[in-house]
Design an enzyme around this catalytic site. Structure first.
Site, mmCIF file in Angstrom:
data_model
loop_
_atom_site.group_PDB
_atom_site.id
_atom_site.type_symbol
_atom_site.label_atom_id
_atom_site.label_comp_id
_atom_site.label_asym_id
_atom_site.label_seq_id
_atom_site.Cartn_x
_atom_site.Cartn_y
_atom_site.Cartn_z
ATOM 1 N N LYS A 6 0.858 -1.190 0.000
ATOM 2 C CA LYS A 6 0.000 0.000 0.000
ATOM 3 C C LYS A 6 0.892 1.238 0.000
ATOM 4 C CE LYS A 6 -4.111 -0.154 0.734
ATOM 5 N NZ LYS A 6 -5.258 -0.362 -0.191
ATOM 6 N N THR B 14 -3.142 -5.586 0.913
ATOM 7 C CA THR B 14 -2.550 -4.255 1.037
ATOM 8 C C THR B 14 -3.318 -3.413 2.045
ATOM 9 O OG1 THR B 14 -3.827 -3.312 -0.805
ATOM 10 C CG2 THR B 14 -1.728 -4.349 -1.343
ATOM 11 N N ARG C 232 28.815 34.854 -10.771
ATOM 12 C CA ARG C 232 27.431 34.514 -11.091
ATOM 13 C C ARG C 232 26.687 34.065 -9.845
ATOM 14 N NH1 ARG C 232 27.060 28.387 -13.683
ATOM 15 N NH2 ARG C 232 28.231 27.347 -12.020
ATOM 16 N N GLN D 143 29.399 20.928 -10.279
ATOM 17 C CA GLN D 143 29.977 19.618 -9.992
ATOM 18 C C GLN D 143 30.967 19.699 -8.824
ATOM 19 O OE1 GLN D 143 29.461 20.862 -13.005
ATOM 20 N NE2 GLN D 143 29.131 19.277 -14.561
ATOM 21 N N HIS E 158 19.074 28.512 -12.955
ATOM 22 C CA HIS E 158 19.774 29.596 -13.643
ATOM 23 C C HIS E 158 19.140 30.962 -13.333
ATOM 24 C CE1 HIS E 158 22.083 26.700 -15.875
ATOM 25 N NE2 HIS E 158 20.989 26.126 -16.356
#
Length: 309
Positions: A20, A65, A182, A230, A258
């Site tokens: 479930k 379930t 940035r 990264q 962004h």
């Protein structure tokens, strides 16, 4: 008479499970006038000796379930909810040890956080839903060993500076300018796998571990001068592994949220001046950076696709 209960080779049943999903359970604990909330979304998946129900439709080995749903609610009252991980452990152990056909139980839990609304009176029973992340855990038990993978999603973070992106490959289709200052923003989805896998081992303090992992994740994001998302991902994972001995593996999925400078020249305005700038927060498309950081000597076991855990 031909036996049609089982398919002829080469057809055969592969991996299967049932249960479930998304049982919403809210546990209120009353300590006099002071109340406490645990708000969970619990999904149960069971597997084991279930071939016959697929081949012939026999439900002899099937725990309904609906019963798994009832167990979630009953355990919330009977055992309480100390933590998402501990609750998942109680449920997984119960299903595997109480039902012979069930070999493995996987419990997935999302936990939604609430914080208390402070009032002048003595009563403490009013709360507001926290708007940061959703806490997650997945507990898997096969009767002898455990795997606990916890994590979070929807944790949005931003550095308004100390991020660059330049020196990248350029080809005929490259239009992105190099950036030496940035905004770096992302919505963190993270999972981490605990070293604990056996009842003979000392169990981690699940709530304290979660708080510390989140703390180190955020500090690494804030303190890393980033030349790429990264690099930030690796710094976050490495700091968690280095500071938390109970964690062997961390995996991240980091969409790059962004932020682009708005062109204000048509209005006679210069943007990105010493006193700040105006940006457009792009919704999509977005860069998606994903990766795993491991303790030396450990193998990766968290799925590459975090939507499957």
């Amino acid at each position: 008479m031909t036996d049609t209960s089982r398919p002829a080779r080469p057809v055969m049943l592969g991996q299967n499970q049932y249960g479930k999903a998304e049982n919403r359970v809210v546990r209120i604990t009353r300590d006099g006038a002071t109340h406490h909330i645990k708000d969970l979304n619990v999904s149960v998946a069971l597997s084991g000796d279930m071939d016959e129900v697929h081949y012939s439709g026999s439900n002899a080995n099937v725990l309904p379930t609906d019963t798994t749903k009832n167990t979630v609610y009953a355990f919330a009252k009977e055992h309480g909810i100390e933590s998402a991980e501990q609750f998942g452990i109680h449920l997984a152990r119960h299903f595997v040890t109480s039902q012979d056909p069930i070999r493995t139980a996987r419990i997935r839990v999302e936990e939604y956080s609430w914080e208390r609304i402070e009032t002048p009176g003595a009563d403490e029973h009013s709360f507001v839903r926290r708007g940061q992340e959703t806490r997650l855990t997945q507990v898997t038990y096969d009767g002898s060993s455990w795997e606990v993978v916890s994590g979070l999603k929807d944790l949005t973070v931003m550095n308004s500076t100390h991020s660059e992106f330049w020196g990248f490959v350029k080809d005929a289709y490259t239009t992105l300018p190099e950036a030496h200052d940035r905004i770096l923003a992302t919505e963190v989805a993270a999972r981490w796998r605990y070293h604990w896998c056996d009842d003979a081992q000392e169990m981690p303090d699940w709530d304290e571990s979660y708080a510390q992992v989140k703390k180190h994740l955020l500090l690494a994001f804030a303190e890393t001068y980033s030349l790429s998302l990264q690099q930030t991902l690796y710094a976050m994972g490495a700091r968690i592994v280095e500071h938390r001995d109970e964690i062997d593996e961390v995996r991240f999925s980091l969409p790059n949220k962004h932020h682009f400078l708005v062109d204000l020249k048509p209005f006679g305005l210069e943007n990105d001046t010493a006193d700040g700038g105006v940006y457009f927060a792009a919704d999509r498309p977005y860069g998606l950076i994903e990766g795993t950081v491991l303790r030396d000597g450990c193998q990766a076991r968290i799925p590459v696709d975090l939507t499957n855990i």
